[in-house]
Design a protein around this motif. Structure first.
Motif, PDB file in Angstrom:
ATOM      1  N   VAL A  12      -7.587 -10.274   3.748  1.00 23.41           N
ATOM      2  CA  VAL A  12      -6.572  -9.332   4.216  1.00 23.41           C
ATOM      3  C   VAL A  12      -5.173  -9.904   3.992  1.00 23.41           C
ATOM      4  CG1 VAL A  12      -5.627  -8.219   6.271  1.00 23.41           C
ATOM      5  CG2 VAL A  12      -8.090  -8.245   5.902  1.00 23.41           C
ATOM      6  N   ARG A  13      -5.034 -11.217   4.237  1.00 23.39           N
ATOM      7  CA  ARG A  13      -3.726 -11.861   4.057  1.00 23.39           C
ATOM      8  C   ARG A  13      -3.264 -11.754   2.609  1.00 23.39           C
ATOM      9  NH1 ARG A  13      -2.441 -17.808   6.385  1.00 23.39           N
ATOM     10  NH2 ARG A  13      -2.817 -16.589   8.269  1.00 23.39           N
ATOM     11  N   ILE A  14      -4.162 -12.018   1.681  1.00 25.03           N
ATOM     12  CA  ILE A  14      -3.812 -11.930   0.257  1.00 25.03           C
ATOM     13  C   ILE A  14      -3.420 -10.500  -0.111  1.00 25.03           C
ATOM     14  CG2 ILE A  14      -4.711 -12.130  -2.101  1.00 25.03           C
ATOM     15  CD1 ILE A  14      -4.122 -14.808  -0.734  1.00 25.03           C
ATOM     16  N   GLN A  15      -4.198  -9.520   0.402  1.00 25.98           N
ATOM     17  CA  GLN A  15      -3.888  -8.119   0.108  1.00 25.98           C
ATOM     18  C   GLN A  15      -2.505  -7.740   0.629  1.00 25.98           C
ATOM     19  OE1 GLN A  15      -7.184  -6.032   1.880  1.00 25.98           O
ATOM     20  NE2 GLN A  15      -8.337  -5.985  -0.018  1.00 25.98           N
ATOM     21  N   LEU A  16      -2.203  -8.185   1.838  1.00 30.93           N
ATOM     22  CA  LEU A  16      -0.922  -7.822   2.422  1.00 30.93           C
ATOM     23  C   LEU A  16       0.240  -8.493   1.716  1.00 30.93           C
ATOM     24  CD1 LEU A  16      -1.866  -7.815   6.198  1.00 30.93           C
ATOM     25  CD2 LEU A  16      -1.340  -5.845   4.780  1.00 30.93           C
ATOM     26  N   LEU A  17       0.046  -9.708   1.269  1.00 25.82           N
ATOM     27  CA  LEU A  17       1.089 -10.366   0.486  1.00 25.82           C
ATOM     28  C   LEU A  17       1.345  -9.626  -0.821  1.00 25.82           C
ATOM     29  CD1 LEU A  17       0.231 -14.146   1.032  1.00 25.82           C
ATOM     30  CD2 LEU A  17       2.290 -12.956   1.792  1.00 25.82           C
ATOM     31  N   LEU A  18       0.286  -9.141  -1.445  1.00 27.91           N
ATOM     32  CA  LEU A  18       0.439  -8.350  -2.661  1.00 27.91           C
ATOM     33  C   LEU A  18       1.183  -7.051  -2.368  1.00 27.91           C
ATOM     34  CD1 LEU A  18      -3.080  -8.870  -4.311  1.00 27.91           C
ATOM     35  CD2 LEU A  18      -0.894  -9.757  -5.142  1.00 27.91           C
ATOM     36  N   LEU A  19       0.837  -6.421  -1.218  1.00 29.43           N
ATOM     37  CA  LEU A  19       1.513  -5.179  -0.854  1.00 29.43           C
ATOM     38  C   LEU A  19       2.993  -5.433  -0.585  1.00 29.43           C
ATOM     39  CD1 LEU A  19      -1.102  -3.542   1.558  1.00 29.43           C
ATOM     40  CD2 LEU A  19      -0.725  -3.077  -0.856  1.00 29.43           C
ATOM     41  N   GLN A  20       3.289  -6.570   0.041  1.00 34.00           N
ATOM     42  CA  GLN A  20       4.688  -6.895   0.302  1.00 34.00           C
ATOM     43  C   GLN A  20       5.440  -7.130  -1.002  1.00 34.00           C
ATOM     44  OE1 GLN A  20       5.363 -10.162   2.974  1.00 34.00           O
ATOM     45  NE2 GLN A  20       7.286  -9.288   3.628  1.00 34.00           N
ATOM     46  N   ALA A  21       4.784  -7.742  -1.960  1.00 40.07           N
ATOM     47  CA  ALA A  21       5.408  -7.953  -3.265  1.00 40.07           C
ATOM     48  C   ALA A  21       5.710  -6.619  -3.936  1.00 40.07           C
ATOM     49  CB  ALA A  21       4.488  -8.796  -4.153  1.00 40.07           C
ATOM     50  N   VAL A  22       4.761  -5.673  -3.824  1.00 36.39           N
ATOM     51  CA  VAL A  22       4.987  -4.334  -4.384  1.00 36.39           C
ATOM     52  C   VAL A  22       6.177  -3.673  -3.687  1.00 36.39           C
ATOM     53  CG1 VAL A  22       4.023  -2.023  -4.608  1.00 36.39           C
ATOM     54  CG2 VAL A  22       2.594  -4.007  -5.093  1.00 36.39           C
ATOM     55  N   GLY A  80      14.109  10.974 -11.412  1.00 35.93           N
ATOM     56  CA  GLY A  80      14.938  11.812 -10.561  1.00 35.93           C
ATOM     57  C   GLY A  80      14.372  13.186 -10.322  1.00 35.93           C
ATOM     58  N   LEU A  81      13.046  13.340 -10.460  1.00 31.02           N
ATOM     59  CA  LEU A  81      12.426  14.665 -10.376  1.00 31.02           C
ATOM     60  C   LEU A  81      11.535  14.859  -9.138  1.00 31.02           C
ATOM     61  CD1 LEU A  81      11.343  15.022 -14.124  1.00 31.02           C
ATOM     62  CD2 LEU A  81      13.365  16.010 -13.013  1.00 31.02           C
ATOM     63  N   SER A  82      11.289  13.817  -8.370  1.00 34.63           N
ATOM     64  CA  SER A  82      10.392  13.946  -7.220  1.00 34.63           C
ATOM     65  C   SER A  82      11.119  14.541  -6.011  1.00 34.63           C
ATOM     66  CB  SER A  82       9.804  12.587  -6.838  1.00 34.63           C
ATOM     67  OG  SER A  82       8.982  12.696  -5.697  1.00 34.63           O
ATOM     68  N   VAL A  83      10.391  15.326  -5.230  1.00 34.41           N
ATOM     69  CA  VAL A  83      10.947  15.889  -4.001  1.00 34.41           C
ATOM     70  C   VAL A  83      10.666  14.973  -2.808  1.00 34.41           C
ATOM     71  CG1 VAL A  83      10.783  18.269  -4.799  1.00 34.41           C
ATOM     72  CG2 VAL A  83       8.865  17.254  -3.538  1.00 34.41           C
ATOM     73  N   HIS A  84      10.098  13.791  -3.076  1.00 33.46           N
ATOM     74  CA  HIS A  84       9.772  12.848  -2.018  1.00 33.46           C
ATOM     75  C   HIS A  84      10.640  11.599  -2.131  1.00 33.46           C
ATOM     76  CE1 HIS A  84       6.383  15.307  -0.902  1.00 33.46           C
ATOM     77  NE2 HIS A  84       5.920  15.262  -2.138  1.00 33.46           N
ATOM     78  N   THR A  85      10.802  10.911  -1.008  1.00 31.00           N
ATOM     79  CA  THR A  85      11.579   9.674  -0.989  1.00 31.00           C
ATOM     80  C   THR A  85      10.710   8.511  -1.459  1.00 31.00           C
ATOM     81  OG1 THR A  85      10.979   9.276   1.321  1.00 31.00           O
ATOM     82  CG2 THR A  85      13.028  10.481   0.906  1.00 31.00           C
ATOM     83  N   ILE A  86      11.350   7.448  -1.922  1.00 29.01           N
ATOM     84  CA  ILE A  86      10.599   6.297  -2.416  1.00 29.01           C
ATOM     85  C   ILE A  86       9.785   5.614  -1.310  1.00 29.01           C
ATOM     86  CG2 ILE A  86      12.475   4.628  -2.179  1.00 29.01           C
ATOM     87  CD1 ILE A  86       9.829   4.809  -4.997  1.00 29.01           C
ATOM     88  N   PRO A  87      10.248   5.552  -0.038  1.00 32.73           N
ATOM     89  CA  PRO A  87       9.373   4.984   0.992  1.00 32.73           C
ATOM     90  C   PRO A  87       8.076   5.773   1.164  1.00 32.73           C
ATOM     91  CG  PRO A  87      11.625   5.041   1.778  1.00 32.73           C
ATOM     92  CD  PRO A  87      11.596   5.831   0.511  1.00 32.73           C
ATOM     93  N   SER A  88       8.172   7.094   1.118  1.00 30.03           N
ATOM     94  CA  SER A  88       6.971   7.921   1.263  1.00 30.03           C
ATOM     95  C   SER A  88       6.016   7.719   0.096  1.00 30.03           C
ATOM     96  CB  SER A  88       7.353   9.400   1.370  1.00 30.03           C
ATOM     97  OG  SER A  88       8.007   9.661   2.588  1.00 30.03           O
ATOM     98  N   ILE A  89       6.567   7.643  -1.096  1.00 31.09           N
ATOM     99  CA  ILE A  89       5.726   7.414  -2.273  1.00 31.09           C
ATOM    100  C   ILE A  89       5.087   6.036  -2.178  1.00 31.09           C
ATOM    101  CG2 ILE A  89       5.727   7.163  -4.794  1.00 31.09           C
ATOM    102  CD1 ILE A  89       8.109   9.154  -4.808  1.00 31.09           C
ATOM    103  N   GLY A  90       5.867   5.042  -1.766  1.00 34.33           N
ATOM    104  CA  GLY A  90       5.324   3.695  -1.606  1.00 34.33           C
ATOM    105  C   GLY A  90       4.215   3.643  -0.576  1.00 34.33           C
ATOM    106  N   LEU A  91       4.400   4.336   0.568  1.00 38.11           N
ATOM    107  CA  LEU A  91       3.367   4.368   1.595  1.00 38.11           C
ATOM    108  C   LEU A  91       2.100   5.044   1.092  1.00 38.11           C
ATOM    109  CD1 LEU A  91       5.526   5.247   4.731  1.00 38.11           C
ATOM    110  CD2 LEU A  91       4.247   3.139   4.369  1.00 38.11           C
ATOM    111  N   ALA A  92       2.275   6.098   0.307  1.00 41.86           N
ATOM    112  CA  ALA A  92       1.115   6.781  -0.261  1.00 41.86           C
ATOM    113  C   ALA A  92       0.366   5.867  -1.231  1.00 41.86           C
ATOM    114  CB  ALA A  92       1.557   8.063  -0.965  1.00 41.86           C
ATOM    115  N   LEU A  93       1.123   5.081  -2.017  1.00 45.25           N
ATOM    116  CA  LEU A  93       0.494   4.132  -2.940  1.00 45.25           C
ATOM    117  C   LEU A  93      -0.278   3.045  -2.186  1.00 45.25           C
ATOM    118  CD1 LEU A  93       3.400   3.701  -5.509  1.00 45.25           C
ATOM    119  CD2 LEU A  93       1.111   4.526  -6.067  1.00 45.25           C
ATOM    120  N   LEU A  94       0.264   2.621  -1.051  1.00 45.10           N
ATOM    121  CA  LEU A  94      -0.361   1.547  -0.285  1.00 45.10           C
ATOM    122  C   LEU A  94      -1.512   2.039   0.586  1.00 45.10           C
ATOM    123  CD1 LEU A  94       2.779  -0.419   0.928  1.00 45.10           C
ATOM    124  CD2 LEU A  94       1.477  -0.743  -1.161  1.00 45.10           C
ATOM    125  N   GLU A  95      -1.552   3.335   0.823  1.00 50.94           N
ATOM    126  CA  GLU A  95      -2.540   3.882   1.758  1.00 50.94           C
ATOM    127  C   GLU A  95      -3.971   3.518   1.388  1.00 50.94           C
ATOM    128  OE1 GLU A  95      -2.979   8.037   4.135  1.00 50.94           O
ATOM    129  OE2 GLU A  95      -2.874   8.203   1.953  1.00 50.94           O
TER     130      GLU A  95
END
Length: 532
Positions: A7-17, A400-415
């Motif tokens: 889990v630690r390794i995964q979270l470090l990778l997510l933080q890097a992303v 510049g074409l998405s209707v979503h913010t980058i934090p939301s997109i990032g959270l969706a990628l990490l989900e």
């Protein structure tokens, strides 16, 4: 320990992303956004804006101040500075003025004594603002989701209705992060909110618009919600008070998105305000029948309480180090309590606090009692229709074409990486139960725990993307189900708010609220921006 290491390794990778996404966000948006001639908002000159909600209601009930004058003073202030902070995103000024005139007329015709009026309407004529995620009749209720920009509330959320019944007058709705799942308040409908103490810094999230609106004296009391610190982080960054109640006390009905399944126990609706004396009266009103679960009528003698403090989470590899300014502020509180109250404030080391993020995210991903998994973030972004495709949205965002913010997109990628896993859940659930037992036994019914509200003072815009897990300093207490009050402690050398979390055992909210009032008297509470 192998699963924890994985889990630690995964979270470090997510933080890097997250760090890389943050750098992209800063680079792409560095030259965007408004430019202001001043670093802060203008100071307050109208005396009516410097009174608490309790004081305003009393003056209005005593007919010493007209309600319309109070409401007009706040409208003038909003017109003066809201363009700088972008806190209130939709006004209801004409309706508010009509309601103010109605209050004045009612008082002119009503000969009831003040005590009777206070019992009926404890916040008679007091200006109120409401987080846009809550239903306020006639106002949008999108939570910053573009597909919901035309969603207009046909009724009031339960807490909004209760505050209106208590006499409060809503002036408008305030900004939040997209779907209330990030600690910078910005979205594609209303744009970004700015900190009144430094317009180049964040207001926090998700109740960030509410936080900066109150701090800039554009409102006196407000409604926020908190599932990972969404009341307390904005309150901290903006130098005001915010209270996350014990779970199950204040009704959550009438907000979007609504927590479902196991997540329901984490979501709390609570008061935000500039003055500590408004917290308990607001909580009484907002809780409705749920107030019976608390002991707000109990007298609190601070000298009889047990105090504990901890200056950081014990050294999590995911979190930023706590600013020295915040550690020094906390030590000043400790010294003051020991000197002025004659109490002993015990320094503690709760080793499992370093797993704060893991505990929060594991609990949030847990299945409900019916065995159902929580609603996925990609589904919420699709407004329960067709789920979005995060990678495709990231490509669109870069163009510049998405209707979503980058934090939301990032959270969706990490989900997908943070999805429910029984083995992870079982191990961290055991850690959570152990920490909960340790804290509740330590606090009992007469203990107070002092803990940082965040590792840093309000960061500059986009910086949270590089430190996505720092919210765990507040989120841990959602996972543990404890009541918490964020209290301001003045400003640092750069004029930015300092603060501290005051934590108590379950359903001992009256203790944290009493300490909040004491700290306000001792350290000054809210400081008007623009005077530094």
């Amino acid at each position: 320990m192998a699963p924890l290491f994985t889990v630690r390794i995964q979270l470090l990778l997510l933080q890097a992303v997250g760090f890389l996404i943050g750098l992209v966000g800063q680079a792409v948006r560095a030259f965007g956004g408004p430019r202001f001639s001043s670093r802060t908002t203008r100071p307050v000159t109208e005396p009516l804006l410097l009174l608490s909600g309790v004081q305003l209601a009393k003056l209005i009930r005593q007919r010493k101040v007209k309600c319309i004058d109070v409401v007009q003073a706040y409208i003038n202030r909003i017109k003066d500075v809201n363009s700088m902070i972008n806190g209130i995103v939709m006004y209801r000024f004409e309706a508010a003025k009509k309601e103010a005139h109605a209050v004045d007329k009612k008082l002119a015709e009503n000969q009831e004594d003040e005590a009777t009026l206070e019992k009926k309407w404890p916040f008679l004529g007091v200006p109120l603002t409401v987080k846009e995620a809550f239903q306020l009749k006639g106002m949008p209720n999108s939570s910053g989701l573009v597909s919901r920009r035309n969603a207009i509330s046909k009724t009031d959320a339960t807490v909004v209705a209760l505050l209106k019944e208590a006499g409060a007058i809503p002036l408008g709705i305030t900004n939040c992060s997209e779907l209330c799942m990030w600690y910078e308040s910005s979205n594609k409908i209303y744009g970004r909110s700015n900190n009144p103490y430094d317009l180049q810094r964040i207001v926090g999230g998700s109740s960030g618009g509410e936080g900066c609106t109150l701090a800039a004296a554009c409102s006196v009391i407000g409604v926020g919600s908190d599932i990972g610190g969404s009341i307390r982080m904005p309150a901290f960054f903006n130098g005001i008070f915010g209270h996350k109640p014990s779970p199950g006390v204040v009704p959550n009905k009438g907000q979007f998105p609504m927590a479902m399944g196991a997540q329901e126990q984490f979501q709390c609706t609570g008061p935000m305000c500039r003055y500590a004396e408004d917290l308990a009266p607001m909580l009484r009103v907002m809780a409705g029948p749920g107030i019976k679960k608390l002991k707000l009528n109990d007298k609190v003698n601070l000298k009889d309480l047990k105090f504990y403090w901890m200056e950081h989470d014990g050294g999590s590899y995911l979190m930023s180090k706590v600013d020295q300014d915040l550690i020094l502020a906390q030590k000043k509180v400790v010294a003051h309590l020991e000197t002025m109250l004659g109490v002993s404030v015990q320094h503690v080391k709760l080793k499992q606090m370093k797993y704060s993020f893991q505990l929060w995210v594991t609990m949030m991903s847990a299945k409900g009692h019916d065995g159902k998994e929580p609603v996925k973030f990609v589904d919420l972004l699709g407004d329960h229709g067709k789920p979005i495709k995060p990678l495709w949205e990231l490509i669109k965002w870069c163009l510049g074409l998405s209707v979503h913010t980058i934090p939301s997109i990032g959270l969706a990628l990490l989900e997908e990486k943070l999805k429910y896993n029984y083995e992870k859940y079982r191990k961290f659930k055991a850690v959570e139960e152990s920490l909960h037992k340790e804290l509740t036994e330590m606090l009992g019914d007469d203990g107070i725990f002092l803990y940082p509200s965040h590792p840093t003072v309000a960061p500059k815009h986009h910086v949270p993307l590089t430190r996505p897990f720092n919210f765990a300093y507040t989120g841990i207490f959602n996972a543990l189900g404890l009541p918490v009050t964020q209290c301001p402690l003045g400003l640092n050398a750069k004029g930015l708010p300092l603060g501290i979390q005051v934590v108590a055992g379950p359903f001992n909210d009256h203790l944290t609220l009493a300490v909040a009032q004491y700290l306000e008297k001792s350290f000054g509470g809210w400081v008007c921006p623009g005077k530094f």
